[in-house]
Design a protein around this motif. Structure first.
Motif, PDB file in Angstrom:
ATOM      1  N   CYS A  14     -28.698  25.208   2.499  1.00  0.00           N
ATOM      2  CA  CYS A  14     -29.556  24.665   3.553  1.00  0.00           C
ATOM      3  C   CYS A  14     -31.006  24.917   3.158  1.00  0.00           C
ATOM      4  CB  CYS A  14     -29.210  25.298   4.894  1.00  0.00           C
ATOM      5  SG  CYS A  14     -27.473  25.060   5.362  1.00  0.00           S
ATOM      6  N   LEU A  15     -31.532  24.032   2.344  1.00  0.00           N
ATOM      7  CA  LEU A  15     -32.813  24.274   1.664  1.00  0.00           C
ATOM      8  C   LEU A  15     -33.996  23.528   2.277  1.00  0.00           C
ATOM      9  CD1 LEU A  15     -31.405  24.122  -1.976  1.00  0.00           C
ATOM     10  CD2 LEU A  15     -31.723  26.132  -0.504  1.00  0.00           C
ATOM     11  N   ARG A  16     -33.787  22.879   3.403  1.00  0.00           N
ATOM     12  CA  ARG A  16     -34.894  22.177   4.039  1.00  0.00           C
ATOM     13  C   ARG A  16     -35.867  23.196   4.635  1.00  0.00           C
ATOM     14  NH1 ARG A  16     -32.916  16.887   7.010  1.00  0.00           N
ATOM     15  NH2 ARG A  16     -35.139  16.597   6.819  1.00  0.00           N
ATOM     16  N   ALA A  17     -37.102  22.802   4.761  1.00  0.00           N
ATOM     17  CA  ALA A  17     -38.156  23.704   5.249  1.00  0.00           C
ATOM     18  C   ALA A  17     -37.802  24.319   6.603  1.00  0.00           C
ATOM     19  CB  ALA A  17     -39.484  22.955   5.334  1.00  0.00           C
ATOM     20  N   GLU A  18     -37.178  23.539   7.478  1.00  0.00           N
ATOM     21  CA  GLU A  18     -36.859  24.066   8.812  1.00  0.00           C
ATOM     22  C   GLU A  18     -35.767  25.134   8.791  1.00  0.00           C
ATOM     23  OE1 GLU A  18     -34.825  19.915   8.692  1.00  0.00           O
ATOM     24  OE2 GLU A  18     -36.634  20.821   7.920  1.00  0.00           O
TER      25      GLU A  18
ATOM     26  N   PRO B 195     -20.559  15.811   3.872  1.00  0.00           N
ATOM     27  CA  PRO B 195     -20.970  15.053   5.057  1.00  0.00           C
ATOM     28  C   PRO B 195     -21.229  15.920   6.292  1.00  0.00           C
ATOM     29  CG  PRO B 195     -18.651  14.665   4.593  1.00  0.00           C
ATOM     30  CD  PRO B 195     -19.203  15.478   3.459  1.00  0.00           C
ATOM     31  N   VAL B 196     -20.760  17.153   6.273  1.00  0.00           N
ATOM     32  CA  VAL B 196     -20.918  18.049   7.420  1.00  0.00           C
ATOM     33  C   VAL B 196     -22.145  18.952   7.250  1.00  0.00           C
ATOM     34  CG1 VAL B 196     -19.727  19.781   8.845  1.00  0.00           C
ATOM     35  CG2 VAL B 196     -18.419  18.007   7.694  1.00  0.00           C
ATOM     36  N   LEU B 197     -22.610  19.089   6.038  1.00  0.00           N
ATOM     37  CA  LEU B 197     -23.661  20.054   5.720  1.00  0.00           C
ATOM     38  C   LEU B 197     -24.910  19.948   6.596  1.00  0.00           C
ATOM     39  CD1 LEU B 197     -23.642  22.440   3.840  1.00  0.00           C
ATOM     40  CD2 LEU B 197     -24.716  21.036   2.100  1.00  0.00           C
ATOM     41  N   PRO B 198     -25.449  18.774   6.871  1.00  0.00           N
ATOM     42  CA  PRO B 198     -26.667  18.740   7.704  1.00  0.00           C
ATOM     43  C   PRO B 198     -26.482  19.400   9.073  1.00  0.00           C
ATOM     44  CG  PRO B 198     -26.381  16.643   6.594  1.00  0.00           C
ATOM     45  CD  PRO B 198     -25.122  17.434   6.357  1.00  0.00           C
ATOM     46  N   GLU B 199     -25.401  19.067   9.771  1.00  0.00           N
ATOM     47  CA  GLU B 199     -25.176  19.684  11.080  1.00  0.00           C
ATOM     48  C   GLU B 199     -24.792  21.156  10.938  1.00  0.00           C
ATOM     49  OE1 GLU B 199     -22.800  18.983  15.280  1.00  0.00           O
ATOM     50  OE2 GLU B 199     -22.754  17.408  13.769  1.00  0.00           O
ATOM     51  N   PHE B 200     -24.006  21.468   9.913  1.00  0.00           N
ATOM     52  CA  PHE B 200     -23.650  22.864   9.658  1.00  0.00           C
ATOM     53  C   PHE B 200     -24.903  23.700   9.446  1.00  0.00           C
ATOM     54  CE2 PHE B 200     -22.855  26.119   6.360  1.00  0.00           C
ATOM     55  CZ  PHE B 200     -22.081  26.996   7.123  1.00  0.00           C
ATOM     56  N   CYS B 201     -25.872  23.175   8.710  1.00  0.00           N
ATOM     57  CA  CYS B 201     -27.110  23.913   8.460  1.00  0.00           C
ATOM     58  C   CYS B 201     -27.833  24.242   9.758  1.00  0.00           C
ATOM     59  CB  CYS B 201     -28.027  23.129   7.521  1.00  0.00           C
ATOM     60  SG  CYS B 201     -27.445  23.112   5.805  1.00  0.00           S
ATOM     61  N   GLU B 202     -27.829  23.312  10.694  1.00  0.00           N
ATOM     62  CA  GLU B 202     -28.482  23.567  11.990  1.00  0.00           C
ATOM     63  C   GLU B 202     -27.807  24.724  12.715  1.00  0.00           C
ATOM     64  OE1 GLU B 202     -31.311  22.214  13.235  1.00  0.00           O
ATOM     65  OE2 GLU B 202     -31.454  21.221  11.282  1.00  0.00           O
TER      66      GLU B 202
ATOM     67  N   ALA C 235     -25.740  27.045  11.433  1.00  0.00           N
ATOM     68  CA  ALA C 235     -25.858  28.279  10.648  1.00  0.00           C
ATOM     69  C   ALA C 235     -27.253  28.872  10.772  1.00  0.00           C
ATOM     70  CB  ALA C 235     -25.518  28.006   9.183  1.00  0.00           C
ATOM     71  N   HIS C 236     -28.258  28.035  10.822  1.00  0.00           N
ATOM     72  CA  HIS C 236     -29.629  28.517  10.995  1.00  0.00           C
ATOM     73  C   HIS C 236     -29.756  29.280  12.313  1.00  0.00           C
ATOM     74  CE1 HIS C 236     -34.014  27.883  11.972  1.00  0.00           C
ATOM     75  NE2 HIS C 236     -34.069  28.485  10.799  1.00  0.00           N
ATOM     76  N   GLN C 237     -29.240  28.700  13.391  1.00  0.00           N
ATOM     77  CA  GLN C 237     -29.266  29.377  14.693  1.00  0.00           C
ATOM     78  C   GLN C 237     -28.491  30.694  14.627  1.00  0.00           C
ATOM     79  OE1 GLN C 237     -27.554  26.493  17.342  1.00  0.00           O
ATOM     80  NE2 GLN C 237     -29.208  25.015  17.009  1.00  0.00           N
ATOM     81  N   LEU C 238     -27.303  30.637  14.040  1.00  0.00           N
ATOM     82  CA  LEU C 238     -26.465  31.832  13.952  1.00  0.00           C
ATOM     83  C   LEU C 238     -27.079  32.906  13.067  1.00  0.00           C
ATOM     84  CD1 LEU C 238     -22.902  30.284  13.717  1.00  0.00           C
ATOM     85  CD2 LEU C 238     -23.842  31.633  15.601  1.00  0.00           C
ATOM     86  N   SER C 239     -27.871  32.509  12.082  1.00  0.00           N
ATOM     87  CA  SER C 239     -28.459  33.502  11.173  1.00  0.00           C
ATOM     88  C   SER C 239     -29.383  34.463  11.916  1.00  0.00           C
ATOM     89  CB  SER C 239     -29.195  32.821  10.013  1.00  0.00           C
ATOM     90  OG  SER C 239     -30.432  32.264  10.424  1.00  0.00           O
ATOM     91  N   PHE C 240     -30.086  33.976  12.918  1.00  0.00           N
ATOM     92  CA  PHE C 240     -30.948  34.858  13.718  1.00  0.00           C
ATOM     93  C   PHE C 240     -30.097  35.851  14.495  1.00  0.00           C
ATOM     94  CE2 PHE C 240     -33.692  31.166  13.101  1.00  0.00           C
ATOM     95  CZ  PHE C 240     -34.886  31.778  12.723  1.00  0.00           C
ATOM     96  N   GLU C 241     -29.014  35.360  15.083  1.00  0.00           N
ATOM     97  CA  GLU C 241     -28.111  36.224  15.840  1.00  0.00           C
ATOM     98  C   GLU C 241     -27.401  37.218  14.918  1.00  0.00           C
ATOM     99  OE1 GLU C 241     -25.533  33.741  18.270  1.00  0.00           O
ATOM    100  OE2 GLU C 241     -27.170  32.285  18.446  1.00  0.00           O
ATOM    101  N   ALA C 242     -26.994  36.760  13.742  1.00  0.00           N
ATOM    102  CA  ALA C 242     -26.301  37.631  12.787  1.00  0.00           C
ATOM    103  C   ALA C 242     -27.208  38.770  12.339  1.00  0.00           C
ATOM    104  CB  ALA C 242     -25.837  36.818  11.582  1.00  0.00           C
ATOM    105  N   ALA C 243     -28.469  38.470  12.137  1.00  0.00           N
ATOM    106  CA  ALA C 243     -29.421  39.495  11.697  1.00  0.00           C
ATOM    107  C   ALA C 243     -29.645  40.546  12.780  1.00  0.00           C
ATOM    108  CB  ALA C 243     -30.748  38.848  11.306  1.00  0.00           C
ATOM    109  N   GLN C 244     -29.379  40.187  14.037  1.00  0.00           N
ATOM    110  CA  GLN C 244     -29.589  41.116  15.155  1.00  0.00           C
ATOM    111  C   GLN C 244     -28.302  41.728  15.700  1.00  0.00           C
ATOM    112  OE1 GLN C 244     -32.676  42.086  16.096  1.00  0.00           O
ATOM    113  NE2 GLN C 244     -33.279  40.837  14.334  1.00  0.00           N
ATOM    114  N   ALA C 245     -27.158  41.281  15.203  1.00  0.00           N
ATOM    115  CA  ALA C 245     -25.888  41.821  15.697  1.00  0.00           C
ATOM    116  C   ALA C 245     -25.855  43.334  15.490  1.00  0.00           C
ATOM    117  CB  ALA C 245     -24.719  41.158  14.975  1.00  0.00           C
TER     118      ALA C 245
END
Length: 192
Positions: free
Chosen positions: A48-52, A109-116, A118-128
């Motif tokens: 997931c290499l997009r700037a966002e 074909p799933v990667l774009p939505e998966f990235c969204e 996973a990005h949200q979950l990454s913040f939660e994972a870092a704080q778990a």
């Protein structure tokens, strides 16, 4: 140009009698759920290499550091689980399974939505909370899985619609896929 029907041949995990799609995340142990979540976040950090999604890598790194002990214990438990189930071939079986997990999460074909997601979950994972990855995985892995379920259901509907199209208009000619809209078109030689 791909051969006729090429877009209708992708293998979709089947549904069990209980209505659960039989993916790499179905019917797994608590330890495997933690490890699959970690694997999904790893795939996201690498793909997931997009700037966002720039925070994904740092969040994943924080997740790994914060949960080093539990992840190590989980990995050891999984090795034991595979050894008990598969005997001497456990390492080959475990490696093959993990390859399927990584390939599953990297489905193009799933990667774009998966990235969204996973990005949200990454913040939660870092704080778990340390020591509570089992609780986090129970709610996070299904959120990842929902992206794939949405795709698989849409793809199954596409195949139903394609069969209806073929039944009504005939399956002759070359089939192409309109990548912009995902619409199937039937191109018969000599027609406009």
């Amino acid at each position: 140009m791909p051969p006729a029907g090429a877009f209708a041949t992708m293998a979709i995990p089947h549904m069990s009698a209980q209505g659960v799609r039989q993916t790499v995340n179905a019917g797994i142990s608590q330890d495997q759920a933690i490890w699959n979540l970690r694997s999904g976040l790893n795939v996201a950090a690498l793909n997931c290499l997009r700037a966002e999604h720039a925070a994904l890598v740092e969040n994943y790194r924080t997740f790994l550091k914060r949960h080093t002990r539990q992840l190590a214990a989980t990995n050891n438990a999984l090795t034991k689980e595979f050894r008990n189930k598969h005997g001497r071939s456990y390492r080959d079986q475990q490696d093959a399974y993990m390859t399927r997990v990584y390939n599953y999460f990297a489905l193009p074909p799933v990667l774009p939505e998966f990235c969204e997601v996973a990005h949200q979950l990454s913040f939660e994972a870092a704080q778990a909370k340390p020591g509570e990855l089992n609780v986090f995985a129970q709610q996070a892995l299904p959120r990842m899985e929902a992206v794939y379920e949405k795709f698989f259901s849409a793809y199954e509907q596409y195949r139903v619609d394609l069969a209806a199209w073929d039944a009504r208009y005939g399956g002759g000619g070359s089939r192409t896929m309109d990548a912009t809209y995902g619409a199937s078109t039937n191109m018969v030689a000599g027609s406009n």
